[in-house]
Design a protein around this motif. Sequence first.
Motif, short mmCIF file in Angstrom:
data_model
loop_
_atom_site.label_atom_id
_atom_site.label_comp_id
_atom_site.label_asym_id
_atom_site.label_seq_id
_atom_site.Cartn_x
_atom_site.Cartn_y
_atom_site.Cartn_z
N PHE A 85 1.85 -1.26 7.88
CA PHE A 85 1.34 -2.35 9.27
C PHE A 85 2.24 -2.47 9.70
CE2 PHE A 85 -0.54 -2.61 4.46
CZ PHE A 85 -1.67 -1.50 4.51
N LEU A 86 3.47 -2.90 9.89
CA LEU A 86 4.04 -3.61 10.91
C LEU A 86 4.77 -2.24 11.69
CD1 LEU A 86 4.84 -6.77 9.38
CD2 LEU A 86 3.36 -5.96 10.36
N GLY A 87 5.18 -0.92 11.16
CA GLY A 87 6.36 0.00 11.90
C GLY A 87 7.46 -0.12 11.28
N GLU A 88 7.93 -1.06 10.38
CA GLU A 88 9.32 -1.38 10.11
C GLU A 88 9.77 -0.37 9.28
OE1 GLU A 88 11.28 -4.28 7.10
OE2 GLU A 88 10.48 -5.87 8.58
N GLN A 89 11.25 -0.04 10.34
CA GLN A 89 12.20 0.87 9.44
C GLN A 89 12.52 0.77 8.17
OE1 GLN A 89 14.31 2.90 12.31
NE2 GLN A 89 13.02 4.13 13.24
N VAL A 90 11.66 1.68 7.22
CA VAL A 90 12.39 1.49 6.07
C VAL A 90 12.90 2.92 5.57
CG1 VAL A 90 12.34 0.69 3.36
CG2 VAL A 90 10.80 -0.23 5.35
N ARG A 91 14.36 3.08 5.40
CA ARG A 91 15.43 3.83 4.99
C ARG A 91 15.21 4.02 3.58
NH1 ARG A 91 16.46 6.13 9.72
NH2 ARG A 91 17.19 4.82 11.29
N VAL A 139 7.86 -4.67 0.97
CA VAL A 139 8.82 -3.49 2.46
C VAL A 139 7.63 -3.04 2.32
CG1 VAL A 139 10.77 -2.37 1.68
CG2 VAL A 139 11.11 -4.15 0.48
N VAL A 140 7.08 -1.47 1.70
CA VAL A 140 6.29 -0.72 2.23
C VAL A 140 5.54 -1.83 2.88
CG1 VAL A 140 4.99 0.92 0.57
CG2 VAL A 140 6.59 -0.33 -0.74
N PHE A 141 4.63 -2.28 2.51
CA PHE A 141 3.46 -2.36 3.52
C PHE A 141 4.09 -3.21 5.05
CE2 PHE A 141 0.49 -4.42 -0.27
CZ PHE A 141 0.43 -3.09 -0.53
N ALA A 142 5.76 -3.79 5.01
CA ALA A 142 5.44 -3.27 6.15
C ALA A 142 5.81 -2.88 6.39
CB ALA A 142 7.19 -5.09 6.34
N HIS A 175 0.55 -10.84 6.46
CA HIS A 175 -0.58 -11.94 7.50
C HIS A 175 0.71 -12.26 8.43
CE1 HIS A 175 -4.21 -9.99 7.62
NE2 HIS A 175 -3.88 -9.25 6.55
N ILE A 176 1.47 -13.38 7.05
CA ILE A 176 2.22 -14.51 8.10
C ILE A 176 3.38 -13.95 8.61
CG2 ILE A 176 3.94 -16.06 6.85
CD1 ILE A 176 2.49 -16.23 4.43
N ARG A 177 3.78 -12.91 8.76
CA ARG A 177 4.90 -12.58 9.65
C ARG A 177 4.48 -11.79 10.71
NH1 ARG A 177 8.20 -7.75 7.23
NH2 ARG A 177 9.21 -7.80 8.50
N LYS A 178 3.26 -11.82 10.86
CA LYS A 178 2.60 -11.77 12.32
C LYS A 178 2.03 -13.03 12.45
CE LYS A 178 0.14 -7.34 11.89
NZ LYS A 178 -1.80 -6.96 11.45
N LEU A 179 1.36 -13.99 12.04
CA LEU A 179 0.99 -15.19 12.26
C LEU A 179 2.18 -16.31 13.26
CD1 LEU A 179 -1.45 -16.12 9.87
CD2 LEU A 179 -2.03 -16.34 12.06
N VAL A 180 3.38 -15.99 11.97
CA VAL A 180 4.70 -16.97 12.88
C VAL A 180 4.98 -16.44 14.58
CG1 VAL A 180 5.53 -17.39 10.34
CG2 VAL A 180 6.35 -15.57 11.64
N GLN A 181 4.39 -15.51 14.47
CA GLN A 181 4.45 -15.21 16.45
C GLN A 181 4.10 -15.81 17.13
OE1 GLN A 181 4.14 -10.63 16.23
NE2 GLN A 181 5.39 -10.15 14.43
#
Length: 306
Positions: free
Chosen positions: A114-120, A108-111, A174-180
């Motif tokens: 590194f992925l710009g995901e909003q974590v509230r 969650v923290v790395f997302a 890395h997996i979340r990028k690869l599945v795209q």
Amino acid sequence: MTPFRGIALKLMSVFLFAIMASCIKAAASHVPAGQAVFFRSFFAMPVILLWLAQRGDLRTGLQVQNPMGHFWRGFVGTAAMALGFAGLGLLPLPEVTAIGYVAPLLTVVFAAMFLGEQVRLFRMSAVGLGMVGVMIVLYPRLTIFDGADPYSMATLGVMFVLGSAVFRALAQIHIRKLVQTDQTSAIVFYFSLTATLLSLLTLPLGWVIPTWQEAALLVTAGIVGGVAQIFLTTAYRFAPASVVAPFDYASIIFAIVIGYTVFGEVPTLVMLCGTSLIVLAGILIIWRERQLGLARGARQTLTPQG
């Protein structure tokens, strides 16, 4: 979709991963972690290839568009596996399992990083709750606080497993990028291939000739791990990720039972209390991500140990 079938497959995969870990642990006193990674990865590949052939994906399922992405996923995943296997030789199986639960919290923290995901606030609060649970589990092992030897084997084991959790979380990014761009089957296979090749670099560090019992355990770990990965991947074809993901935490039950019956390891009340907080935090994060509509399939379907 047939949720009950998906849940059953997920539970079977979690149980088989626990069996795999126990096989690695049983050989860990003699077999180096890098060598264990080789057996785990190499003997999983035939199982994965047979699965792909049965699905008719052997030709198209292994095509890749991001080869360097597969390399970096393989690199961090192999590091996670090696550190985790090293930790298994120094700590009880339930404790390794509990500490390993820090990986989805770090994801969650790395997302966000590194992925710009909003974590509230909600998810960050859940991460904080999980980290409190981790500290409760770790406290008896952090002997540096009571004046004992900070370089004890147990403390070293904690560092290995925490390092494994960090690399597992990075692998998920890395997996979340690869599945795209690439198929799940390619990600599964090329991770095993990369881990096999990278593990050979540890040969100069002192591989051993295993006894026939150790060799049997290591080969079994590879085959069982490959089957577990297939069950895990297939589970998400029959049920939504948010339904099957919480059953990851059944692994602590299997770890406690196997640890007690096979290795004579009795979990402490402190460890159980800390683990309960970590599991609660993980389930809260899964629930919140379901509410937000975030895709958990890529994050949960592939893991370094699988």
